[in-house]
Write a protein that holds these residues in place. Sequence first.
Motif, mmCIF file in Angstrom:
data_model
loop_
_atom_site.group_PDB
_atom_site.id
_atom_site.type_symbol
_atom_site.label_atom_id
_atom_site.label_comp_id
_atom_site.label_asym_id
_atom_site.label_seq_id
_atom_site.Cartn_x
_atom_site.Cartn_y
_atom_site.Cartn_z
ATOM 1 N N THR A 197 0.865 -1.181 0.000
ATOM 2 C CA THR A 197 0.000 0.000 0.000
ATOM 3 C C THR A 197 0.901 1.229 0.000
ATOM 4 O O THR A 197 2.123 1.099 0.028
ATOM 5 C CB THR A 197 -0.824 0.020 1.288
ATOM 6 N N ALA A 198 0.311 2.407 0.035
ATOM 7 C CA ALA A 198 1.116 3.626 0.058
ATOM 8 C C ALA A 198 2.100 3.577 1.230
ATOM 9 O O ALA A 198 3.284 3.892 1.094
ATOM 10 C CB ALA A 198 0.213 4.843 0.179
ATOM 11 N N ALA B 296 -6.450 1.729 -3.851
ATOM 12 C CA ALA B 296 -5.682 0.489 -3.898
ATOM 13 C C ALA B 296 -6.323 -0.630 -3.081
ATOM 14 O O ALA B 296 -6.085 -1.796 -3.328
ATOM 15 C CB ALA B 296 -4.261 0.734 -3.415
ATOM 16 N N SER C 116 -4.482 11.770 -8.036
ATOM 17 C CA SER C 116 -4.537 10.641 -7.097
ATOM 18 C C SER C 116 -5.604 9.623 -7.486
ATOM 19 O O SER C 116 -5.613 8.510 -6.993
ATOM 20 C CB SER C 116 -4.798 11.144 -5.682
ATOM 21 N N GLU D 120 -2.409 4.587 -10.163
ATOM 22 C CA GLU D 120 -2.551 3.535 -9.157
ATOM 23 C C GLU D 120 -2.738 2.185 -9.843
ATOM 24 O O GLU D 120 -3.379 2.080 -10.877
ATOM 25 C CB GLU D 120 -3.778 3.877 -8.304
ATOM 26 N N SER E 64 -0.974 7.405 -1.560
ATOM 27 C CA SER E 64 -2.139 7.241 -2.417
ATOM 28 C C SER E 64 -3.309 7.976 -1.797
ATOM 29 O O SER E 64 -3.284 8.365 -0.637
ATOM 30 C CB SER E 64 -2.453 5.775 -2.617
#
Lengths: 317, 255
Positions: free
Chosen positions: A95-96, A197, A244, A252, B159
Amino acid sequence: MMKNIGVIIELDKGRVKETNFGMITLARAKDTQLFAFVMDADAKSVKEVLESFGITKIVEVWLAPDQLNNPVTRAKAMINAIKEFNISMVFGLSTAMGKDLLPRIAAHLFAPLVMDCFYVDLEQKIAKTYQYSGKTIATIQLTGEVLVFGIRPNAIEPVKAQEKAQMLKFDSSHIVATGFRVIKSGGIDKTTRINLAEADVIIAGGRGMKNSENFNILFQCAKKINAAVGASRVAVDAGWVPYSMQVGQTGEKVSPKVYIACGISGSIQHFAGMKTSGMIIAINTDENAAILSNCDYYVKADALEIIPTLTKILDNG
Amino acid sequence: MQIYICVKHVPDSAAHITILDKNRIDESISFLLNPYDEHAVTEAAKIKNNTPDSEVIAVCLGKNDAEKTIRSALAMGADRGILITCDKNYDSMVTALALKAAIEQDGTPGLIFTGKESIDAEGMQTMFRIGAVFDFPVATNVVKLDIEVDKAVVDCELSGGITNTYEMSLPCVLGAGKGLNTPRYPTFPDVVKSKKKPVQKIVFTDLNIKDSPAGMRIVELEPLHQARQPKEIKGDAGFVAKEIIRILKQEAKVL
Ligand SMILES: Cc1cc2nc3c(=O)[nH]c(=O)nc-3n(C[C@H](O)[C@H](O)[C@H](O)COP(=O)(O)OP(=O)(O)OC[C@H]3O[C@@H](n4cnc5c(N)ncnc54)[C@H](O)[C@@H]3O)c2cc1C
């Protein structure tokens, strides 16, 4: 000797994120101790749920609030914990947060790392991930004393396995980050309500949405079906939605259970970010659009008509 | 200040990938400068314009053909290039060591850039490995950058549009994200000029990178086959919408 495997648990407002459970399922193996490292919560509050997926040791890695905000102190604390508990395989989410944490850990340990894995064989020490914009599956052999795996969110079906876990504490409050200071953290972009995500369902819009206002149609529908909203690069470059929200090669990479593409043609670069979705539903006015030959369901119609109708039906229960 | 940009020669994202010998790709396709590296080059050129006595050097570990990618970086504003030539692909651990050796041979880095990931291997780790071997701080997916006297202030995007602001001591390593700038594509005169800029070639084996027991090796590559069988949903908007709801509930089980 019994091997120690570690999973780094990601939390959201004190709760264990759903996507951890698939990762824990993947990290389980015979004759091993399965450690869960918890940094952002009181470990007792997550004990029960972690035990239900087979965790046998829960380590609360203690950091002060300002240290928790700093990716360097987080990484250093984990590096120390990995050494302290003799962990030979480390699992985290791609993930981020994981993209900033796992490479820091691997780089400092000079340990191999494969990000975005959807399969790991612990015995053979191999991992599978996508390469070349999702056009190929790469099987990668890792060698080293410590191996690190970043697991793609949603890629693995969680399976329960009840265990009893021992509670441990690992005080890391003495750690300092040299040359790296956090000035501001947060600043959430309000247009992205659910993390792309990790979403189970994504509804995405492309050029066919025509303008920024029409994206509200997607947001309204998303609320009803508990989806995140994504976009193609055309919609982002036109300024309709923030970057984003971009899905694709330079955006993404997602693998939701369902991806609903509205007014998206299905370019190679867009597919690079969503081709591993469980199910793809395309709504497109052009019968020759590439996405119609590479999806599970398609509708040849105007997305600006279908989506509001769908929302209305759900509104009326 | 010397600004080093680590660039990668990658297959064009639109190119068809053919697999050879089970674990490598047919490289007789079009290759180009990794898209995220374009943002790195653009940013480095911008800093150079605002900083007297600075120099931008593009460094690449690659096969001979990768000189093209260095030339692209030169056309976009780098002053000179260093190509570490090799005849096979190395993992990011070896890559970081090779880049460090070449950079140290050449000068004193004030700033090192990479792209936030390469679009071929998508490893997302080279910048961290470069930082670790130099012992420099690292930030990735940098979307805003201010260079001050002895520090860098960066915005990094997580994100979901969340950004964090970090202050880092110099030298540091930065992985350029897409939001950092709009790449300035070269004009014809830029391309002509870039042909005259120097590119030094170093042979990988001359850098004496020690073999390490730790590493990553691709044992197999296979094409991702999509076995999707598209089914059409026909009818008026009301019918189609109900059918989609049914599919979400009964087949995908997400409602
Ligand atoms: C290096 C590189 C990186 C890239 N990275 C990305 C990336 O990360 N993500 C990405 O998405 N793209 C990326 N692209 C761009 C990509 O090549 C395409 O241009 C882009 O994906 C097209 O977006 P689109 O499908 O919205 O637009 P289009 O291709 O124009 O498709 C619009 C579709 O909408 C349909 N349509 C129009 N009106 C309606 C309506 N009312 N209802 C239903 N359907 C309608 C049309 O029939 C058409 O099929 C990249 C390109 C390059 C070169």
